[in-house]
Design a protein around this motif. Structure first.
Motif: not given
Length: 204
Positions: A63-71
């Motif tokens: 799994p992968v984590l992102f900072a925000h929707r745009q990313q």
């Protein structure tokens, strides 16, 4: 991965942490659920080391984590059908299988070319990911062992660095969903119960 020295870091060392992630180091770090093991999500080196350290089966994508929707949108495609769930549960412990727009390492993509993505609600980790890029984040443990809930519990994995923070308060992982063949699929029920997901989804 170093087998001799593990560096302990704190979030106030933001610039150094970002440089460590970009250098394709293997890290342990706190999330909004369990402590995570991972690093730069676009690095084949990091993906290979995570599989090696965990003894994880090759058929289980990371799994992968992102900072925000745009990313997320820069890297992945979001089905319109899932918008209501993402608006309701992101950021937070909802992992969603989304089709990749850009290349990712083997071990991150599933057999359909999707990434298991979520936007973290951990404020400090979010800042790191915003600057460094998306991060692989699987539970910090060897396969079959209990997940690490503190920085100290990660030490036996011998990562290059451990980010110190408060211990986890829950041992329950995120819920994992996807959109398959025109249906909402719940691949793993975790922090968010399936009934709660479907109650929100049916109201769209």
């Amino acid at each position: 991965m170093s087998t001799v020295h593990t560096e302990f870091l704190v979030f106030s060392q933001l610039l150094h942490i970002v440089k460590t992630v970009k250098a394709e180091s293997l890290l342990c770090f706190p999330t909004e659920t369990l402590y995570g093991l991972g690093g730069l999500a676009t690095s084949q080196k990091v993906a290979d080391e995570v599989f090696q350290v965990k003894g994880r089966p090759q058929g289980a994508p990371l799994p992968v984590l992102f900072a925000h929707r745009q990313q997320v949108e820069r890297y992945l495609e979001i089905p319109a059908e899932l918008e209501v769930l993402l608006e309701h549960f992101w950021p937070g412990p909802l992992t969603v299988a989304l089709t990749a727009r850009v290349p990712f390492p083997s071990g991150v993509l599933d057999g359909k070319g999707r990434v298991a993505a979520r936007i973290t609600s951990h404020r400090l980790l979010k800042t790191v990911i915003d600057y460094a890029g998306p991060m692989i984040a699987t539970s910090a443990n060897r396969s079959g062992e209990a997940p690490a809930m503190s920085a100290e519990a990660c030490l036996h994995l011998q990562p290059d660095a451990i980010i110190m923070d408060d211990p986890s308060t829950s041992s329950v992982p995120s819920t994992v969903i996807g959109w398959d063949d025109g249906e909402l699929r719940v691949y793993r029920e975790g922090v968010i119960p399936e009934a709660q997901l479907r109650a929100v989804f049916i109201k769209k």
